[in-house]
Design a protein around this motif. Structure first.
Motif, PDB file in Angstrom:
ATOM      1  N   GLY A 179       0.779  -1.240   0.000  1.00 19.66           N
ATOM      2  CA  GLY A 179       0.000   0.000   0.000  1.00 19.66           C
ATOM      3  C   GLY A 179       0.803   1.278   0.000  1.00 19.66           C
ATOM      4  N   ALA A 208      -5.297   0.825  -1.828  1.00 16.69           N
ATOM      5  CA  ALA A 208      -5.017   2.253  -1.728  1.00 16.69           C
ATOM      6  C   ALA A 208      -4.075   2.505  -0.573  1.00 16.69           C
ATOM      7  N   HIS A 209      -3.356   3.609  -0.639  1.00 13.94           N
ATOM      8  CA  HIS A 209      -2.460   3.931   0.472  1.00 13.94           C
ATOM      9  C   HIS A 209      -3.246   4.281   1.734  1.00 13.94           C
ATOM     10  N   SER A 215      -5.931  -0.912   2.842  1.00 12.96           N
ATOM     11  CA  SER A 215      -5.117   0.299   2.889  1.00 12.96           C
ATOM     12  C   SER A 215      -4.218   0.308   4.108  1.00 12.96           C
ATOM     13  N   THR A 261      -7.776  -1.600   7.407  1.00  6.87           N
ATOM     14  CA  THR A 261      -6.627  -0.696   7.465  1.00  6.87           C
ATOM     15  C   THR A 261      -5.556  -1.357   8.308  1.00  6.87           C
TER      16      THR A 261
END
Length: 219
Positions: free
Chosen positions: A20, A121-122, A139, A179
Protein backbone atom coordinates in the motif's frame (compact mmCIF):
# COMPACT_ATOMS: atom_id res chain seq x y z
CA UNK A 1 11.69 -5.78 11.03
CA UNK A 2 12.37 -6.23 7.31
CA UNK A 3 14.30 -9.44 7.92
CA UNK A 4 11.30 -10.74 9.86
CA UNK A 5 9.02 -9.69 7.01
CA UNK A 6 11.13 -11.49 4.42
CA UNK A 7 11.25 -14.55 6.65
CA UNK A 8 7.46 -14.63 6.86
CA UNK A 9 7.08 -14.15 3.11
CA UNK A 10 9.57 -16.90 2.39
CA UNK A 11 7.61 -19.34 4.53
CA UNK A 12 4.15 -18.72 3.03
CA UNK A 13 2.59 -19.34 -0.35
CA UNK A 14 0.14 -16.68 -1.48
CA UNK A 15 -1.84 -15.98 -4.63
CA UNK A 16 -1.46 -12.20 -4.49
CA UNK A 17 0.78 -9.85 -2.52
CA UNK A 18 -0.32 -6.23 -2.07
CA UNK A 19 1.74 -3.22 -1.01
CA UNK A 20 0.00 0.00 0.00
CA UNK A 21 2.81 2.47 -0.60
CA UNK A 22 5.11 4.65 1.51
CA UNK A 23 8.10 2.53 0.62
CA UNK A 24 10.47 5.44 0.05
CA UNK A 25 12.50 6.42 3.11
CA UNK A 26 11.77 10.11 3.58
CA UNK A 27 13.18 12.20 0.74
CA UNK A 28 16.26 10.05 0.21
CA UNK A 29 18.18 10.72 -2.96
CA UNK A 30 19.55 8.89 -4.78
CA UNK A 31 16.92 6.21 -4.34
CA UNK A 32 19.18 3.71 -2.70
CA UNK A 33 18.55 1.88 0.56
CA UNK A 34 14.75 1.56 0.60
CA UNK A 35 14.63 0.68 -3.10
CA UNK A 36 17.11 -2.15 -2.50
CA UNK A 37 15.07 -3.38 0.48
CA UNK A 38 11.86 -3.25 -1.56
CA UNK A 39 13.33 -5.38 -4.34
CA UNK A 40 14.69 -7.87 -1.78
CA UNK A 41 11.21 -8.11 -0.29
CA UNK A 42 9.66 -8.68 -3.72
CA UNK A 43 12.21 -11.41 -4.41
CA UNK A 44 11.46 -13.19 -1.11
CA UNK A 45 8.10 -14.45 -2.38
CA UNK A 46 6.75 -15.22 -5.85
CA UNK A 47 2.94 -15.00 -5.53
CA UNK A 48 0.99 -17.02 -8.07
CA UNK A 49 -0.61 -13.89 -9.56
CA UNK A 50 2.12 -11.43 -8.64
CA UNK A 51 2.87 -8.38 -6.52
CA UNK A 52 0.72 -5.25 -6.86
CA UNK A 53 1.84 -1.87 -5.55
CA UNK A 54 0.24 1.58 -5.21
CA UNK A 55 1.89 4.90 -4.44
CA UNK A 56 1.88 6.48 -0.98
CA UNK A 57 2.17 10.13 -0.04
CA UNK A 58 5.90 9.71 0.67
CA UNK A 59 6.69 7.98 -2.63
CA UNK A 60 7.87 10.42 -5.27
CA UNK A 61 6.72 9.52 -8.77
CA UNK A 62 10.27 8.95 -10.01
CA UNK A 63 10.89 6.59 -7.09
CA UNK A 64 7.59 4.76 -7.58
CA UNK A 65 8.42 4.09 -11.24
CA UNK A 66 11.68 2.40 -10.20
CA UNK A 67 9.83 -0.14 -8.06
CA UNK A 68 8.85 -2.01 -11.23
CA UNK A 69 10.44 -5.46 -11.43
CA UNK A 70 9.58 -8.90 -12.84
CA UNK A 71 6.35 -10.05 -11.23
CA UNK A 72 5.65 -6.58 -9.77
CA UNK A 73 2.77 -4.48 -11.18
CA UNK A 74 2.42 -0.79 -10.34
CA UNK A 75 -1.17 0.46 -10.33
CA UNK A 76 -2.12 4.13 -10.71
CA UNK A 77 -5.88 4.57 -10.98
CA UNK A 78 -6.28 1.39 -13.00
CA UNK A 79 -7.63 -2.10 -12.53
CA UNK A 80 -7.22 -5.66 -13.73
CA UNK A 81 -9.01 -8.98 -13.39
CA UNK A 82 -7.43 -11.28 -10.84
CA UNK A 83 -9.87 -14.14 -11.39
CA UNK A 84 -11.93 -14.89 -14.50
CA UNK A 85 -15.03 -16.08 -12.68
CA UNK A 86 -18.69 -15.22 -12.43
CA UNK A 87 -18.67 -12.60 -11.08
CA UNK A 88 -15.06 -11.64 -11.89
CA UNK A 89 -12.67 -10.64 -9.10
CA UNK A 90 -11.15 -7.26 -9.94
CA UNK A 91 -8.26 -5.45 -8.26
CA UNK A 92 -8.35 -1.66 -8.57
CA UNK A 93 -5.24 0.23 -7.48
CA UNK A 94 -5.59 3.97 -6.92
CA UNK A 95 -3.01 6.71 -6.59
CA UNK A 96 -2.49 8.31 -3.17
CA UNK A 97 -5.83 9.32 -1.56
CA UNK A 98 -4.06 11.38 1.13
CA UNK A 99 -3.16 13.97 -1.50
CA UNK A 100 -6.40 13.32 -3.38
CA UNK A 101 -4.69 11.78 -6.41
CA UNK A 102 -7.07 8.83 -6.31
CA UNK A 103 -9.58 8.38 -9.13
CA UNK A 104 -11.55 5.22 -8.51
CA UNK A 105 -14.00 6.04 -11.28
CA UNK A 106 -11.17 6.00 -13.81
CA UNK A 107 -9.77 2.80 -12.31
CA UNK A 108 -13.12 1.03 -12.70
CA UNK A 109 -13.91 2.29 -16.17
CA UNK A 110 -15.15 -0.67 -18.20
CA UNK A 111 -15.50 -2.97 -15.16
CA UNK A 112 -18.83 -4.80 -15.06
CA UNK A 113 -21.25 -3.80 -12.30
CA UNK A 114 -21.45 -7.36 -10.96
CA UNK A 115 -17.68 -7.61 -10.38
CA UNK A 116 -16.28 -8.29 -6.91
CA UNK A 117 -14.02 -5.24 -6.59
CA UNK A 118 -11.03 -5.08 -4.25
CA UNK A 119 -9.51 -1.62 -3.92
CA UNK A 120 -5.84 -1.23 -3.00
CA UNK A 121 -5.02 2.25 -1.73
CA UNK A 122 -2.46 3.93 0.47
CA UNK A 123 -5.11 5.52 2.71
CA UNK A 124 -8.65 4.39 3.62
CA UNK A 125 -9.92 7.80 2.44
CA UNK A 126 -10.66 6.52 -1.06
CA UNK A 127 -13.18 8.80 -2.70
CA UNK A 128 -16.28 7.07 -4.09
CA UNK A 129 -15.40 3.63 -2.66
CA UNK A 130 -18.76 3.33 -0.92
CA UNK A 131 -20.79 5.05 -3.63
CA UNK A 132 -19.40 2.70 -6.25
CA UNK A 133 -20.23 -0.27 -3.99
CA UNK A 134 -16.77 -1.75 -3.93
CA UNK A 135 -16.58 -4.93 -1.87
CA UNK A 136 -13.28 -4.48 -0.05
CA UNK A 137 -10.82 -1.62 0.51
CA UNK A 138 -7.31 -2.55 1.69
CA UNK A 139 -5.12 0.30 2.89
CA UNK A 140 -2.54 1.57 5.35
CA UNK A 141 -1.11 5.09 5.90
CA UNK A 142 -2.40 5.41 9.46
CA UNK A 143 0.12 3.01 11.02
CA UNK A 144 -2.88 1.93 13.08
CA UNK A 145 -2.43 5.13 15.04
CA UNK A 146 1.03 3.88 16.08
CA UNK A 147 0.25 4.87 19.68
CA UNK A 148 -3.00 3.36 20.96
CA UNK A 149 -4.38 3.56 24.49
CA UNK A 150 -6.32 0.58 25.92
CA UNK A 151 -9.69 2.32 26.10
CA UNK A 152 -9.28 5.37 23.88
CA UNK A 153 -7.69 3.79 20.83
CA UNK A 154 -5.54 5.79 18.43
CA UNK A 155 -4.45 9.28 19.42
CA UNK A 156 -3.80 10.35 15.82
CA UNK A 157 -5.94 8.61 13.21
CA UNK A 158 -4.61 10.23 10.00
CA UNK A 159 -7.89 9.49 8.26
CA UNK A 160 -11.01 11.52 7.58
CA UNK A 161 -12.97 8.46 8.73
CA UNK A 162 -11.69 8.86 12.29
CA UNK A 163 -11.01 6.01 14.71
CA UNK A 164 -13.24 3.39 12.99
CA UNK A 165 -11.03 3.53 9.87
CA UNK A 166 -7.71 4.04 11.64
CA UNK A 167 -7.05 0.35 12.18
CA UNK A 168 -8.56 -3.04 11.45
CA UNK A 169 -11.98 -3.94 10.13
CA UNK A 170 -14.81 -1.50 9.52
CA UNK A 171 -17.97 -1.57 7.44
CA UNK A 172 -19.48 1.41 5.64
CA UNK A 173 -22.61 0.57 3.67
CA UNK A 174 -21.81 -2.54 1.65
CA UNK A 175 -18.06 -1.88 1.65
CA UNK A 176 -15.67 -3.59 4.06
CA UNK A 177 -12.46 -1.76 4.97
CA UNK A 178 -9.29 -3.20 6.42
CA UNK A 179 -6.63 -0.70 7.47
CA UNK A 180 -3.33 -2.28 8.42
CA UNK A 181 -0.84 -0.97 10.96
CA UNK A 182 1.86 -1.85 8.43
CA UNK A 183 5.50 -2.57 9.13
CA UNK A 184 6.97 0.93 9.34
CA UNK A 185 6.72 4.04 11.46
CA UNK A 186 5.84 7.72 11.16
CA UNK A 187 8.19 10.34 12.61
CA UNK A 188 9.54 8.17 15.46
CA UNK A 189 10.25 4.44 15.66
CA UNK A 190 7.84 4.01 18.54
CA UNK A 191 4.73 1.81 18.81
CA UNK A 192 2.42 1.41 21.79
CA UNK A 193 -0.31 -1.25 21.80
CA UNK A 194 -0.03 -1.25 18.02
CA UNK A 195 2.40 -3.90 16.74
CA UNK A 196 3.57 -4.06 13.16
CA UNK A 197 1.74 -6.63 11.07
CA UNK A 198 1.44 -8.53 7.82
CA UNK A 199 -2.20 -9.21 6.98
CA UNK A 200 -3.00 -12.63 5.48
CA UNK A 201 -6.50 -12.62 3.98
CA UNK A 202 -8.35 -15.61 2.58
CA UNK A 203 -11.38 -14.96 0.38
CA UNK A 204 -13.99 -17.67 0.04
CA UNK A 205 -17.13 -17.76 -2.07
CA UNK A 206 -20.16 -17.79 0.22
CA UNK A 207 -22.83 -20.43 -0.31
CA UNK A 208 -26.17 -18.67 -0.26
CA UNK A 209 -26.80 -15.19 1.22
CA UNK A 210 -23.73 -13.45 2.55
CA UNK A 211 -23.28 -13.36 6.30
CA UNK A 212 -20.45 -11.65 8.14
CA UNK A 213 -18.10 -14.19 9.68
CA UNK A 214 -17.61 -12.14 12.82
CA UNK A 215 -18.29 -8.83 14.54
CA UNK A 216 -17.43 -5.83 12.39
CA UNK A 217 -17.65 -2.30 13.83
CA UNK A 218 -20.21 -0.28 11.90
CA UNK A 219 -19.91 3.43 11.13
Amino acid sequence: IFDQLMGWLGAHEVDVALVGGDIQEGLETPFGPSLDVAHRIFASNRPRLGWFVVRGNNDRRAYFARLAAPGVTLLENESLRLVEATPPVVLAGVDDPYRKFDDLGAALRGVSEDAFVIVLAHSPDVRDAVRLKTALVLSGHTHGGQIRFPFGGAVFTQTRGGKPLAYGLARVGRTTFYTTSGVGWALARVRLNCPAEVVHITLRRASGPHEDSGPVPLL
